[in-house]
Design a protein around this motif. Sequence first.
Motif, short mmCIF file in Angstrom:
data_model
loop_
_atom_site.label_atom_id
_atom_site.label_comp_id
_atom_site.label_asym_id
_atom_site.label_seq_id
_atom_site.Cartn_x
_atom_site.Cartn_y
_atom_site.Cartn_z
N ARG A 176 0.86 -1.17 0.00
CA ARG A 176 0.00 0.00 0.00
C ARG A 176 0.90 1.23 0.00
NH1 ARG A 176 -4.42 -1.91 4.61
NH2 ARG A 176 -5.07 -3.84 3.56
N ALA A 177 0.29 2.38 0.25
CA ALA A 177 1.09 3.61 0.25
C ALA A 177 2.17 3.54 1.31
CB ALA A 177 0.19 4.82 0.49
N VAL A 178 1.86 2.96 2.46
CA VAL A 178 2.85 2.74 3.51
C VAL A 178 2.78 1.28 3.92
CG1 VAL A 178 2.85 5.11 4.39
CG2 VAL A 178 1.18 3.48 5.26
N GLY A 179 3.84 0.80 4.52
CA GLY A 179 3.88 -0.62 4.89
C GLY A 179 4.65 -0.87 6.15
N GLY A 180 4.80 -2.17 6.49
CA GLY A 180 5.43 -2.54 7.74
C GLY A 180 6.79 -3.20 7.60
N TYR B 94 15.36 -11.50 2.89
CA TYR B 94 14.10 -11.13 2.23
C TYR B 94 12.95 -11.26 3.23
CZ TYR B 94 13.23 -16.16 2.01
OH TYR B 94 13.02 -17.47 2.35
N THR B 95 11.82 -10.64 2.92
CA THR B 95 10.60 -10.82 3.70
C THR B 95 9.66 -11.77 2.97
OG1 THR B 95 9.55 -8.89 2.68
CG2 THR B 95 10.78 -8.52 4.72
N ASP B 96 8.62 -12.21 3.66
CA ASP B 96 7.76 -13.23 3.06
C ASP B 96 6.90 -12.69 1.91
OD1 ASP B 96 5.91 -11.73 4.45
OD2 ASP B 96 5.42 -13.28 5.91
N GLY B 97 6.94 -11.36 1.69
CA GLY B 97 6.28 -10.83 0.51
C GLY B 97 6.91 -11.34 -0.78
N VAL B 98 8.16 -11.81 -0.71
CA VAL B 98 8.83 -12.38 -1.87
C VAL B 98 8.34 -13.80 -2.12
CG1 VAL B 98 11.05 -13.12 -2.81
CG2 VAL B 98 10.88 -10.94 -1.59
N GLY C 290 -1.61 -6.48 20.08
CA GLY C 290 -1.16 -7.83 19.76
C GLY C 290 -0.34 -7.93 18.49
N MET C 291 0.17 -6.82 17.96
CA MET C 291 0.98 -6.86 16.75
C MET C 291 2.39 -7.35 17.09
SD MET C 291 -0.21 -3.38 14.77
CE MET C 291 0.64 -3.86 13.26
N PHE C 292 3.05 -7.95 16.12
CA PHE C 292 4.40 -8.48 16.34
C PHE C 292 5.27 -8.21 15.12
CE2 PHE C 292 1.80 -11.86 14.58
CZ PHE C 292 2.58 -12.36 13.56
N VAL D 193 6.71 -6.26 9.96
CA VAL D 193 5.65 -6.10 10.94
C VAL D 193 4.40 -6.83 10.45
CG1 VAL D 193 4.20 -4.44 12.18
CG2 VAL D 193 6.58 -3.86 11.63
N ALA D 194 3.73 -7.53 11.35
CA ALA D 194 2.50 -8.23 10.96
C ALA D 194 1.46 -7.23 10.47
CB ALA D 194 1.95 -9.01 12.15
N GLY D 195 0.85 -7.50 9.33
CA GLY D 195 -0.18 -6.62 8.79
C GLY D 195 0.39 -5.65 7.77
N LYS D 196 -0.49 -4.73 7.34
CA LYS D 196 -0.11 -3.73 6.34
C LYS D 196 -0.75 -2.40 6.73
CE LYS D 196 -1.84 -6.43 3.16
NZ LYS D 196 -1.88 -7.70 3.89
N GLY D 197 -0.39 -1.35 6.01
CA GLY D 197 -1.04 -0.06 6.21
C GLY D 197 -0.45 0.74 7.36
N PHE D 198 -1.23 1.73 7.85
CA PHE D 198 -0.74 2.67 8.85
C PHE D 198 -0.31 2.02 10.16
CE2 PHE D 198 -2.52 6.31 6.45
CZ PHE D 198 -1.42 7.15 6.55
#
Length: 544
Positions: free
Chosen positions: A336-340, A476-480, A405-407, A359-364
């Motif tokens: 997205r426009a910003v990420g983790g 790398y991150t798991d987005g790859v 609860g974010m990690f 960071v777990a999740g996406k966005g702000f």
Amino acid sequence: MRLRITPPSGPPFDHECRTPSIVLGRSRKADLAILDAFLSRLHARLFQEGDDWFLEDLGSHNPTFLNERPLAGRARVRSGDRVRLGQTLVLLDAGAAEPESNVLYRSATDLTAAYDALPAGQEATGEGALRRLAGRLKLVNEVHRALAGPIGLVALLDLVLDSAFTHLGPEEGAIFLRKPSGELYRAASRRLPGTPGDFLWSRSLVHEVTEKKLAALVHDAGADERFAGAHSILDSGVRSLVAAPLLDAEGCLGMIALNSRAQRRSFSEEDMELLVSLASAAALRIRNLALTEEAVRHRLVERDLELARDIQMAMLPRPFPSRPELELAAALKPARAVGGDLYDFLLDQRRLWLLLGDVAGKGFPSALLMAVTKTLFRSLVRAEASPRAVLGAMNRELCRDNESGMFVTAFAGCLDLGSGELDFSNAGHNRPYVLATDGSLRRVEEAAGMALGVVPEIEYAGGRLCLLPGEGLYLYTDGVSEALSPDGAQFTEGRLEACLRTLKSAPASRIVEASLAAVQEFASTAEQSDDITVMAIRYLGPRQ
């Protein structure tokens, strides 16, 4: 059960209990939240048992009063009882819904079409009728022309009421608009001087007009015995009433209602037709205003997102540290426009500290935690002796007050530039690869632990490996590995490894570019589902 609430500030309002139990208080967790500083968070409860309603205090700091007497335990309540909570007054009315008889309901869509077709109507006969018809058609045309120009919502509603009062002659009128939640609120109203009482609010009428999209006409409420139970109409003194929904192609935006009290006048079907036409013109413009405001809000959000993206990207190290002992490269592509995702480098005279995280999740929310994680890393590497100690200290801080609860998964390392020795620790992150000069790969499985921000007092393991001159390290991150193709297949570690084997002697920048290109080619037109970050280090050997 119907409630009439008079808060310490703001106008009174009505609330209908649609469930057998309702909690009143100033907390958002209450079924009915009231802005009153003297209320407890959960102050009192109204509940039904059989055909009876009861009131009980929920241990409020300030007592609950029923008919001006402090309430002890619970008590049965009846229509007309007065309940005082703090500085708020609640009137109870357990009566049944008003039967709205002697009312003419007509399809607003049909009425609009019929009115637009005039003067072909056979009822428009005689010189007086024709003059009246011409005047009303002129009115509708003037309203359409006025609404076509630049006009705000308040001015638009005032214009509609002006026209209604000039040509229909009510004693009072109001326009009700629908909130995003679906609830109606009175957006504009007008009354002739000296008109007594509150504006009529009939739930049955509102339901017929806004839910069924019907125009309504009450000829004479007082002359029909079927209105004997319609307290909201009879108590207000209203004799005649006309209402029309605010309809457009998307649905109903609310309603406009006009009424006359005593013997001033009785509205006709012709009046109802004119009001429907006015409401139709107003609805179109109200919808356009809402769309314009939404577009403005959208542009503001986009501008804020662009600014947030610029700030986040500015937090990444630029330029990369430059030393003759190594080559560095990294890239981050938010979904997205910003990420983790995040990465960082810190270089001193003999060591390179590195971090890559997700960071777990996406966005702000993820972007905010990304900034916190990166800041913690930079502050702790100066005080801790090893990557495992750095991750342990970061974990303790991220666990503190972590109600969301974010990690964060992260790989931290410290590379000795003279020997090529890498001290590292892994907090639940994807295993990196060592790229040998012969094209072989070795996955770094050692020192694997739990993600940051989950368990406060966990001890992280440490590992060591030695990079020979010419060997590389790829992170790398798991987005790859989890990038999706148009048909939903994942890129996988297998495809990543096949790509890396072709880059045995490539510089670090080429490794980053080629791996990202392989992911993009695989994903093709599929939307990016997660942030993607890669890092490559090529160790060139000690300085000669």
